[in-house]
Enzyme design. Structure first.
Site, PDB file in Angstrom:
ATOM      1  CG  ASP A 106      -2.099   0.946   1.094  1.00 35.27           C
ATOM      2  OD1 ASP A 106      -3.071   0.640   0.397  1.00 35.27           O
ATOM      3  OD2 ASP A 106      -1.991   2.044   1.664  1.00 35.27           O
ATOM      4  CE1 TYR A 162      -4.253   6.997   1.221  1.00 37.23           C
ATOM      5  CE2 TYR A 162      -4.846   6.583  -1.056  1.00 37.23           C
ATOM      6  CZ  TYR A 162      -4.624   6.128   0.219  1.00 37.23           C
ATOM      7  OH  TYR A 162      -4.772   4.795   0.482  1.00 37.23           O
ATOM      8  CG  HIS A 190      -4.707  -3.880   0.193  1.00 38.29           C
ATOM      9  ND1 HIS A 190      -3.968  -3.494  -0.897  1.00 38.29           N
ATOM     10  CD2 HIS A 190      -4.646  -2.857   1.073  1.00 38.29           C
ATOM     11  CE1 HIS A 190      -3.492  -2.264  -0.691  1.00 38.29           C
ATOM     12  NE2 HIS A 190      -3.896  -1.858   0.499  1.00 38.29           N
TER      13      HIS A 190
END
Lengths: 405, 398
Positions: A183, A320, A377
């Site tokens: 990630d 982000y 994930h």
């Protein structure tokens, strides 16, 4: 980065301590949740029944002391790097020639998702491995996450975090080490691979962060044949970027920050709506008592509660925004290639299953590639034993090189 | 749609009555807000700024009169009637001029009937607002299902096209046999849908958002500076503030939890629509300089309405429905609009749509104008100017 000795560069022991009032307020807010009506279609997001089950467990059964107990049972420290206090867990193996490994969590994760890895990595003989597999484990909290302080200026993208991590390892005194991430942690680890700081021997990924740069550029190269599998995986990659949460956090992290700070159920919903596979698994844990590996109700709530109590919904989202800016800059001005050895594990339930040749294209010096049999994930969290096995196998060849150089 | 006379097709008067404890709870929640740290930039590039939302929260909890929504709406003739299984709330103001043209006007997201209230006077009573008796409209302002006081759809399929089927039934029930329709934002999608369905009695439409361009600008010319600028404006929007759109179109339930549970989350989400309106609204709260009708009270009337009706999730679902409908119809051209179309370009709108595009999408374009003021919420911001556009656009159809 300063190398002079001053108080800022000191490493200080750290203990988590939440005030009871904070926990009471959280419990009150969960109980006072104003709920929407039930979704009209299951695909409309986190389902009402699931979140109600979570809220019920959170207020009535969950032990709010868990985070303190779990984290304070481990050696934790903070140190100031590049103006920010960095929180990290540092567990040394009893095996002196253990290989130091720096593991970076992602979003919506934290050090919590890595905790069950610590035993198998530092104490392999108790977990089906041999002494030669031992690691010293360093698990830092990304700036803005958990107990690391929040950046107060723009610029804390993957590259700057990667530089801070190299400084952290040098400050701890590790002259040879490896790094790992999935990630957002894959982005940081990728940046470290490109920066190739002194002492970094190799890196391992369980997520292909390099896709937006190298693979998408490669997709424009007509000489590369695209197989059916390539196309299928590429469409999954594109699907990742068509998600609202990525767009919102990448563009307007402050706007989504308000709900993430003010509504525990808003926070839980936003964090659980990451990918279909992990959602199904976590939903199974809350609704049917059907737990996938380590993604238990308590573990999931440890992580959400950590986000709530540290009030980091906005600051974690800002990463982000930084990553988006970084990707745009990297498109114009590509960073150097990774020349260090790279290892990669594909987990079957990951957002996309990067084919070997993609990984090889992104990282020419690919020394290890494997498809694990289980996990998604949050592989380290869900299947810590399998994940630890991957890291042992991935870095085995670098131990010999490391000790001979 | 049933045409049999039964109790469901009845039109019932409606008044709002909000219990005090709901308002007390709202005020408590605003005061108990747990705030994030300040954004790291000095503009809108990380979203709604902390100073804006703190100023809003302060005004909301300390100065705003929570009775405003009740008072403003209850001063108007409001009704409900059940159409296609959903209770439709609407305001219906008849002009004193008998030969007024009936107009059904549809709000958008993050709007509601609130954004259209200040147009009622100028539209229905033109002689008191710089117009002549021939400019008069009978005005119908419905709440889209899932918004405000209309009920929430409990089944799938309520995309803009289905709303567009409900509105002609509403007009028929009201006894209107010749009428026009208008909309911006989601309301433009509804109005465009009505134009394509061409129900009996609908003689023309006007929009202030270019719906045919939402699916992409591929079909439209990009030769002039104006056309290229429009492409650029759309791209900027999609790169710098499209998250809310994607989230609502794909995961309305997920964001719905926050919109129901945190008034400040709701306000932040609603204010973060487009750059032009954000700065205008921020200026009203931070600097006390509102742009036209976008005053603090008007903005908070709308946010308060969303909160008290608890419609954050259901309103967001309308984006999901339209997203699903768009996916279903991929590649199929919708039926053309064959009745007269009017379009007004407002300078602060997300995309300043060139006339060439509007003409291409609507061959029956009968009116096109560039207004000199106003943005995405043009009816709200500049009700007088907006009214003049509708008078001019629909004049020839009377």
């Amino acid at each position: 980065m300063s190398t002079t000795v001053d108080t800022a560069t000191g490493i200080r022991p750290f203990k988590v301590e939440f005030e009871e009032e904070q926990v009471d307020d959280l419990r009150r807010r969960i109980a006072a949740t104003r709920w929407p009506t039930k979704e009209v279609d299951p695909s409309q997001g986190v389902q009402l029944a699931m979140l109600r089950a979570l809220a019920d467990y959170w207020t009535n059964e969950y032990d709010f002391g868990r985070i303190e107990q779990r984290l304070n049972a481990l050696p934790q420290f903070t140190t100031e790097i590049d103006g920010l206090d960095i929180h990290f867990i540092h567990v040394e193996s009893q095996h002196d020639d253990a290989l130091p490994i720096l593991i970076t969590h992602g979003w919506p994760g934290s050090v919590i998702e890595m905790l069950e890895l610590i035993g198998p990595l530092t104490d392999p003989t108790a977990h089906g491995g041999s002494a030669a597999d031992a690691f010293h484990v360093i698990i830092p909290s990304i700036p803005g996450y958990g107990f690391s302080s929040e950046p107060t200026e723009p610029g804390w993208g993957s590259a700057r975090i990667g530089q801070a991590w190299a400084e952290l390892m040098s400050r701890i005194g590790y002259s040879q080490y490896v790094a790992q991430g999935g990630d957002q942690g894959a982005g940081v680890t990728d940046a470290m691979g490109r920066q190739a700081p002194d002492g970094l021997l190799g890196v391992h990924f369980n997520f292909l962060d390099a896709v937006p740069r190298e693979l998408l550029m490669a997709a424009l190269n007509l000489r590369l044949a695209f197989s059916h599998d390539d196309r299928e995986q590429l469409s999954k990659v594109i699907g990742v970027f068509m998600r609202g949460y990525i767009a919102e956090m990448g563009e307007h992290p402050q706007t989504i920050g308000y709900p993430l700070l003010d509504s525990p159920i808003g926070l839980a919903a936003w964090m659980l709506d990451h990918d279909a596979d992990s959602y199904e698994k976590i939903s199974g844990a809350f609704l049917e008592g059907d737990v996938s590996g380590n993604l238990t109700r308590d573990h999931v709530l440890d992580n959400i509660t950590l986000y709530w109590l540290t009030g980091t919904g906005a600051s974690t989202s800002r990463l982000y925004w930084e990553t988006g800016r970084g990707a745009t800059a990297a498109f114009k001005d590509p960073p150097p290639h990774v020349r260090l050895p790279v290892a990669y594990t594909v987990f079957p339930d990951e957002l996309f299953q990067a084919p070997r040749h993609w990984v090889k294209h992104a990282y020419h010096n690919l020394i290890y590639f494997n498809e694990a049999e289980k996990g998604g994930h949050f592989a380290a969290w869900e299947e810590p034993e399998i994940f630890a096995g991957e890291l042992r196998a991935a870095f085995r060849s670098l131990r010999d090189e490391g000790s001979s150089s | 749609m049933s045409t049999a006379v039964d109790s469901a097709t009845e039109i019932r008067p409606f008044q709002i009555d909000i219990p005090d404890d709901k308002i007390d709870d709202l005020r408590r929640r605003i005061e108990a807000t747990r705030w994030p740290s300040k954004e790291l930039v000095e503009d809108r590039s990380q979203g709604v700024q902390l100073a804006t939302l703190k100023a809003l929260a302060d005004y909301w909890a300390s100065e705003y009169d929570f009775g405003r929504v009740d008072e403003r709406l209850n001063a108007l003739p409001q009704f409900t009637t059940e159409i296609d299984g959903v209770e439709i709330h609407f305001i219906h103001v008849r002009s004193q001029h008998d030969d007024a043209l009936p107009l059904i006007m549809t709000h958008g997201w993050p709007g509601s009937v609130i954004e259209l209230l200040e147009t009622i006077g100028p539209l229905t009573d033109p002689t008191a607002h710089g117009g002549s008796a021939e400019d008069a409209f009978h005005l119908v302002l419905p709440s889209v299902p899932g918004y405000g006081f209309s009920s929430e759809p409990t089944e799938l399929g309520w995309w803009a096209g289905r709303v567009a089927q409900a509105w002609p039934e509403l007009m028929r029930r009201l006894g209107y046999t010749r009428y026009v329709a208008q909309g911006g934002d989601v309301g433009a999608a509804v109005t465009d849908g009505m134009g394509r369905q061409a129900p009996e009695g609908l003689i023309g439409i006007h929009t202030n958002l270019f719906v045919p361009g939402l699916a992409g600008t591929d079909p439209f010319p990009k030769n002039s500076d104006e056309e290229r600028a429009a492409v650029e404006q759309g791209a900027t929007f999609r790169a710098t503030g499209f998250g809310y759109f994607l989230e609502q179109a794909t995961r309305p339930q997920t964001i719905g939890y926050a919109l129901l549970d945190s008034p400040i989350a709701l306000a932040g989400w609603m204010l973060d629509h487009d750059t032009d309106s954000y700065y205008k609204i921020a200026s009203a709260f931070v600097d006390g300089k509102p742009s036209g009708g976008l005053t603090r009270d008007h903005i908070l009337d709308n946010v308060t309405l969303y909160w008290l009706t608890g419609t954050g999730a259901s309103a967001a679902r309308s984006y999901w429905e339209t997203g699903q409908a768009t996916a279903r119809s991929a590649g199929q051209a919708p039926p053309p609009v064959s009745i007269p179309v009017g379009f007004t370009q407002f300078p602060g709108e997300i995309v300043r749509t060139p006339r060439s595009w509007v003409e291409l999408a609507y061959p029956t374009l009968a009116y096109f104008n560039k207004a000199d003021k106003g943005g995405h919420f043009a009816a709200w911001e500049e009700p007088q100017l907006f009214t003049e556009e509708l008078r001019a656009a629909f004049g020839p159809l009377r």
